[in-house]
Design an enzyme around this catalytic site. Structure first.
Site, PDB file in Angstrom:
ATOM      1  CE1 TYR A  64      -3.569   2.355   0.702  1.00  0.00           C
ATOM      2  CE2 TYR A  64      -2.495   3.245   2.436  1.00  0.00           C
ATOM      3  CZ  TYR A  64      -3.519   3.397   1.534  1.00  0.00           C
ATOM      4  OH  TYR A  64      -4.340   4.476   1.815  1.00  0.00           O
ATOM      5  CG  ASP A 108       5.686   4.013   0.910  1.00  0.00           C
ATOM      6  OD1 ASP A 108       6.025   4.918   1.934  1.00  0.00           O
ATOM      7  OD2 ASP A 108       4.625   3.606   0.505  1.00  0.00           O
ATOM      8  CE  LYS A 159       0.966   4.718   8.334  1.00  0.00           C
ATOM      9  NZ  LYS A 159       0.895   3.902   7.123  1.00  0.00           N
TER      10      LYS A 159
HETATM   11  C1  LIG Z   1       0.052   4.536   5.870  1.00  0.00           C
HETATM   12  C2  LIG Z   1       1.128   4.359   4.640  1.00  0.00           C
HETATM   13  C3  LIG Z   1       0.967   5.350   3.417  1.00  0.00           C
HETATM   14  C4  LIG Z   1      -0.247   6.218   3.321  1.00  0.00           C
HETATM   15  O1  LIG Z   1       0.012   7.338   4.387  1.00  0.00           O
HETATM   16  P1  LIG Z   1      -1.070   8.140   4.861  1.00  0.00           P
HETATM   17  O2  LIG Z   1      -0.528   9.275   5.731  1.00  0.00           O
HETATM   18  O3  LIG Z   1      -2.360   7.377   5.475  1.00  0.00           O
HETATM   19  O4  LIG Z   1      -1.513   9.017   3.675  1.00  0.00           O
HETATM   20  C5  LIG Z   1       1.916   5.039   2.366  1.00  0.00           C
HETATM   21  N1  LIG Z   1       2.762   4.022   2.281  1.00  0.00           N
HETATM   22  C6  LIG Z   1       2.611   3.245   3.403  1.00  0.00           C
HETATM   23  C7  LIG Z   1       3.788   1.999   3.342  1.00  0.00           C
HETATM   24  C8  LIG Z   1       1.988   3.245   4.683  1.00  0.00           C
HETATM   25  O5  LIG Z   1       2.086   2.577   5.340  1.00  0.00           O
END
Ligand SMILES: *Cc1c(COP(=O)(O)O)cnc(C)c1O
Length: 430
Positions: A145, A240, A268
């Protein structure tokens, strides 16, 4: 049975006011049955709902609260910043300090741009990769994701070379066609995709440790193989690290595995609980971002002073306290060992994946190394497990396909309680 009257009433109101009653889909308890709890407050390892129930917290805002909730140091930083006005729309000293700290902590980052969420970070990073390379396509991995940007909402077809089909209405065919997908941990599939799309792939984006299909680790040599393929074909490698950044180590998964991506996306933990994201990397690439370069990206509230103060307090703490990660690893290992002996005692060989303070219990006896194997889990059984844990005051993520996050607020006694609740819950559902 915990009382749920107030949560129930709030949800009944919310459902008429907000789509599905929640502002982000994972908060609904759709995958596990029942209605979401409405949260009133949280402190340290505990969260309290509107009905006054107390839960041991294993979600931690989906990752950010690595030091537990309402840490005094972050609270102080936020209050101090608030008094100077919540936003200016001009640059601040805090932005310089946090950029300096991120560059110091994350091995591959030489320049960094702050944004407001992980989604914004990944969207911006692929635009930059496309702008820099002059190519359109990206490769992502099934089950990873990367936020809700159009390009990432693509499901893989059955064949490895299948063109993407949108995972959500509203994503255009054109966008879907520019996203190629491969199974996680399958280097050969990636090689084939690159061969079939020679000269067209701008970037490979990956969670270096996947957390969004449950916790799934990269196999030995997989990340290094991607690095090599990117070097050979002039492709930008994007890690990511929105979830793994500042969680697995000061420098995230790239520090743990010793592989340096060209670009990194963060979120995060970086905001200490405030809405913050960032993307950064190689200077030459980052200098293509406006106003230094032609790739446009902006934000009215980017680098917001309150968010920066919270993030700066969080990152400074993690940078200054070297033992944090060893402590998290020890405590999570203790929980893992407890879960394993519980499973043994009831004669089940369910899979547990863990790295540092990320851990998933999959209700399958197969190894989980990609999305297909993650999906062999018994989701219905997980749903009952979730509710059994909740009744015992332990709040795990309401989906089989999420990792749990251990915070430094979880001590030995609480870890024991978690393990004991796990055993009782397993007995209840099996
Ligand atoms: C949570 C997450 C996102 C998205 O971040 P948001 O602040 O919810 O938009 C993107 N990549 C990874 C790996 C994530 O865990």
């Amino acid at each position: 049975m915990p009382l749920k009257d107030k949560s129930k009433s709030l949800f009944e109101q919310a459902i008429n006011l907000i789509p599905g009653g929640v502002n982000s889909p994972v908060r609904a308890f759709k995958a596990v049955g029942g209605d979401p709890l409405f949260i009133r407050s949280a402190k340290g390892p505990y969260m309290f709902d509107e009905d006054g129930n107390k839960y041991i917290e294993l979600i931690n805002s989906w990752g950010p609260m690595i030091l537990g909730h309402a840490h005094e140091m972050i609270e102080e930083a936020v209050v101090k910043a608030l008094k100077r006005s919540p936003s200016f729309g001009g640059p601040t000293a805090a932005e310089v300090r946090i950029a300096e700290l991120i560059i110091h902590m994350v091995p591959s980052i030489e320049k960094v741009r702050m944004v407001n969420s992980g989604t914004e970070a990944t969207m911006s990073a692929i635009r930059l990769a496309r702008g820099f390379t002059g190519k359109d396509k990206i490769i992502k991995f099934e089950g990873c994701y990367h936020g809700h940007g159009d390009s990432f909402l693509i499901a893989a077809g059955s064949g490895v070379a299948t063109m993407g089909t949108p995972d959500s209405p509203g994503v255009t065919r054109g966008t879907a066609n520019d996203t190629l997908t491969a199974p996680y941990n399958d280097l050969e599939s990636v090689r084939k995709l690159i061969d079939r799309n020679e000269g067209e792939v701008a970037a490979i984006i990956i969670e270096p440790v996947a957390g969004n299909m449950g916790c799934v680790l990269p196999k030995e040599g997989f990340l290094a193989g991607l690095r090599q393929l990117c070097d050979d074909h002039g492709i930008i490698l994007i890690f990511d690290e929105v979830m793994t950044g500042f969680r697995l180590a000061k420098g995230g998964a790239q520090e743990v595995f010793g592989i340096h991506p060209d670009l990194t996306t963060l979120g995060k933990i970086i905001g200490g609980g405030m809405p913050v994201g960032a993307y950064g990397g190689n200077k030459e690439i980052m200098d293509c971002v406006s106003p230094a370069g032609p790739v446009y990206q902006a934000g009215t509230l980017s680098g917001n002073p309150i968010a920066m103060s919270a993030g700066l307090a969080m990152l400074s703490y993690l940078n200054d306290n070297d033992d944090t990660y060893a402590q998290l690893d020890r405590m999570t290992k203790k929980i893992e060992n407890g879960f394993r002996s519980n499973l043994k005692s009831i004669g089940k060989d369910y899979t547990i994946n863990r790295i540092g303070s990320m851990i998933s219990l999959f209700f399958t006896e197969k190894d989980v190394t990609d999305f297909d194997s993650a999906k062999t889990s018994d989701a219905e059984l997980f749903g009952r497990y979730f509710n059994a844990m909740l009744e015992r005051g332990v709040y795990v993520a309401p989906s089989q396909f999420e990792s749990l996050f251990i915070s430094t607020a979880i001590d030995e006694a609480i870890a024991d309680q978690i393990v004991e609740s796990n055993l009782k819950s397993l007995h209840t559902i099996l």
